[in-house]
Design an enzyme around this catalytic site. Structure first.
Site, PDB file in Angstrom:
ATOM      1  N   ARG A 155       1.786   2.581   3.584  1.00 18.22           N
ATOM      2  CA  ARG A 155       0.783   3.374   4.313  1.00 18.22           C
ATOM      3  C   ARG A 155       0.034   2.578   5.371  1.00 18.22           C
ATOM      4  NH1 ARG A 155      -0.623   8.091   1.614  1.00 18.22           N
ATOM      5  NH2 ARG A 155      -2.863   8.034   2.018  1.00 18.22           N
ATOM      6  N   HIS A 187       0.831  -1.200   0.000  1.00 19.17           N
ATOM      7  CA  HIS A 187       0.000   0.000   0.000  1.00 19.17           C
ATOM      8  C   HIS A 187       0.876   1.264   0.000  1.00 19.17           C
ATOM      9  CE1 HIS A 187      -4.478   0.630   0.740  1.00 19.17           C
ATOM     10  NE2 HIS A 187      -4.055   1.878   0.700  1.00 19.17           N
TER      11      HIS A 187
HETATM   12  C1  LIG Z   1      -2.888   8.800  -1.278  1.00 19.62           C
HETATM   13  C2  LIG Z   1      -3.029   7.315  -1.509  1.00 19.62           C
HETATM   14  C3  LIG Z   1      -4.301   6.740  -1.461  1.00 19.62           C
HETATM   15  C4  LIG Z   1      -4.436   5.377  -1.714  1.00 19.62           C
HETATM   16  N1  LIG Z   1      -5.697   4.830  -1.763  1.00 19.62           N
HETATM   17  C5  LIG Z   1      -5.854   3.530  -2.107  1.00 19.62           C
HETATM   18  C6  LIG Z   1      -7.151   2.977  -2.282  1.00 19.62           C
HETATM   19  O1  LIG Z   1      -8.172   3.647  -2.143  1.00 19.62           O
HETATM   20  N2  LIG Z   1      -7.231   1.665  -2.618  1.00 19.62           N
HETATM   21  C7  LIG Z   1      -6.120   0.880  -2.807  1.00 19.62           C
HETATM   22  O2  LIG Z   1      -6.244  -0.296  -3.139  1.00 19.62           O
HETATM   23  N3  LIG Z   1      -4.889   1.398  -2.644  1.00 19.62           N
HETATM   24  C8  LIG Z   1      -4.733   2.689  -2.338  1.00 19.62           C
HETATM   25  N4  LIG Z   1      -3.481   3.223  -2.232  1.00 19.62           N
HETATM   26  C9  LIG Z   1      -2.300   2.365  -2.480  1.00 19.62           C
HETATM   27  C10 LIG Z   1      -1.939   2.357  -3.961  1.00 19.62           C
HETATM   28  O3  LIG Z   1      -2.883   1.650  -4.711  1.00 19.62           O
HETATM   29  C11 LIG Z   1      -0.576   1.680  -4.198  1.00 19.62           C
HETATM   30  O4  LIG Z   1      -0.577   0.423  -3.586  1.00 19.62           O
HETATM   31  C12 LIG Z   1       0.572   2.519  -3.672  1.00 19.62           C
HETATM   32  O5  LIG Z   1       0.395   3.885  -3.922  1.00 19.62           O
HETATM   33  C13 LIG Z   1       1.862   2.054  -4.340  1.00 19.62           C
HETATM   34  O6  LIG Z   1       2.959   2.715  -3.806  1.00 19.62           O
HETATM   35  P1  LIG Z   1       3.646   3.997  -4.476  1.00 19.62           P
HETATM   36  O7  LIG Z   1       2.781   5.149  -4.126  1.00 19.62           O
HETATM   37  O8  LIG Z   1       4.968   4.016  -3.830  1.00 19.62           O
HETATM   38  O9  LIG Z   1       3.689   3.753  -5.961  1.00 19.62           O
HETATM   39  C14 LIG Z   1      -3.303   4.580  -1.975  1.00 19.62           C
HETATM   40  C15 LIG Z   1      -2.044   5.176  -2.000  1.00 19.62           C
HETATM   41  C16 LIG Z   1      -1.897   6.526  -1.785  1.00 19.62           C
HETATM   42  C17 LIG Z   1      -0.527   7.138  -1.865  1.00 19.62           C
END
Ligand SMILES: Cc1cc2nc3c(=O)[nH]c(=O)nc-3n(C[C@H](O)[C@H](O)[C@H](O)COP(=O)(O)O)c2cc1C
Length: 382
Positions: free
Chosen positions: A282, A279
């Site tokens: 996060r 994620h």
């Molecule tokens: C601001 C933010 C919101 C996110 N919201 C979701 C979400 O709603 N659903 C989900 O499956 N992943 C969510 N993610 C994770 C992303 O799909 C992904 O796994 C992640 O951004 C990958 O890492 P990177 O930002 O280093 O490329 C979110 C990531 C960020 C940064």
């Protein structure tokens, strides 16, 4: 379709995004969780992967087209699902869906972003993928899945790494809310970003459009948190996935896999793919980077299902590192959002064009002709 030469690196986009959008929106995008250890581990450890070039090998052409679930995409990367995108830049999901469609790469729509399934489908001519936060209520689950099916989504992405919402100090400090709360600090931040403010005013406050038909009106941050907690039951398990497998005729991908046992369960449930992901750092600050488990998960499961990866990828060389480490395909989250926050409607095209250019350069450099050949160029000496 080309990149803007004033912003040839992610740092340029981050710097500009920071100047263009209010701090609470930038920090929501930029942050990991707790002390951001896992976020930094992702970007650090992926960069430790090294490739070995072969300069005198006979080479005709490097081709980055990649077949995935029966569709030939123009590049081996796609746009990861991100929630609340319209908070960071008005119409961000629309900009990214359109750019993904024009470049023929996958766009994954989050359940909790600011564009609904039907609009995503319209903009991508039915090619968008849909990421489901699993609802506690089966009727709601069936209704949302039914809409994704009716909209022509071919791939359903089940998210498994949110048994609890991440602990994110910056968002807590900022009192992050949808719409933004008008505290004095937030108002000052908004006034300092007039372009963002005017566009937000023009396009209207962002909201969770896919979820809107089911949500009570006018929730504040606390109520919204409670609503989200109650609506999305948190922990995904095999009992919840099995009926979805039965009802969904298209492909199903499990996102958030970070260990062998979850990959094993995906195989036994008959799923079509996994996204090795934390994620973007996060959720679990004490967790692994994703490049680490990717290597052994890909080695063991690549024959059984499609193994994809995200978290920490910021450039063409990072995509190459991930593919060389065993991923069939990659996704990026923040990179695309930094680009849209920095460049608005040109942000999607810019980021995709830049990544394609950088990846093509790596392929030519190491002498890799096809995406699936990347593991041949991995330096395996640790
Ligand atoms: C601001 C933010 C919101 C996110 N919201 C979701 C979400 O709603 N659903 C989900 O499956 N992943 C969510 N993610 C994770 C992303 O799909 C992904 O796994 C992640 O951004 C990958 O890492 P990177 O930002 O280093 O490329 C979110 C990531 C960020 C940064």
């Amino acid at each position: 379709m080309s990149y803007d030469s004033r912003y040839p690196a992610i740092e340029d986009l981050i710097k500009r995004a920071k100047r263009k959008i209010p701090r609470f929106a930038f920090e929501y995008l930029d942050g990991g969780c707790n002390e951001d250890v896992n976020l930094m581990r992702n970007t650090k450890e992926i960069r430790e992967v090294q490739l070995i070039p072969q300069y005198l090998t006979k080479h005709t052409k490097s081709e980055m087209k990649t077949e995935l679930f029966g569709h030939v995409y123009d590049a081996p990367f796609g746009i990861a699902p991100v929630g609340l995108q319209g908070l960071m830049w008005p119409k961000a999901p629309e900009i990214l869906a359109q750019a993904a469609h024009e470049h023929n790469i996958p766009f994954i729509l989050s359940t909790v972003t600011t564009m609904d399934i039907e609009r995503a489908s319209e903009l991508t001519e039915g090619k968008a993928w849909f990421q489901l936060y699993h609802p506690a209520d089966n009727q709601l689950r069936d209704d949302i899945i039914g809409r994704a099916d009716a909209a022509g989504c071919s791939v359903l992405v089940l998210l498994c790494d949110v048994p609890t919402f991440g602990f994110r100090p910056r968002d807590i400090r900022n009192g992050l809310a949808m719409p933004p709360r008008m505290t004095l600090s937030n108002m000052l931040q908004i006034m300092g970003r007039p372009d963002w403010a005017l566009r937000t005013l023009f396009h209207g406050q962002p909201n969770f459009t896919t979820m809107k038909p089911y949500m009570p009106k006018g929730l504040d941050m606390k109520q919204l948190g409670r609503y989200m907690d109650q609506t999305f039951s948190g922990r995904l398990n095999e009992e919840k996935i099995a009926p979805i497998r039965d009802m969904w005729k298209g492909k199903i991908v499990l996102k958030g896999v970070a260990c062998e046992s979850d990959a094993e369960k995906a195989v036994s449930l008959g799923l079509d793919g996994i996204i090795v992901s934390n994620h973007g750092g996060r959720q679990l600050d004490a967790g692994n980077s994703t490049i680490k488990p990717l290597k052994y998960i890909a080695e063991k499961y690549r024959d059984k299902l499609t193994v994809m990866m995200d978290s920490g990828i910021r450039s063409g060389p990072d995509i190459a590192r991930s593919l060389a480490s065993g991923a069939d395909f990659t996704f990026l989250g923040r990179t695309f959002m930094y680009s849209v926050a920095a460049l608005g409607s040109r942000g999607g095209d810019h980021a995709i064009s830049l990544l394609k250019t950088q990846l093509q350069q790596v392929m030519e450099q190491v002498c890799c002709e096809r995406i699936e050949d990347f593991p041949n160029f991995l330096d395996r000496v640790e």
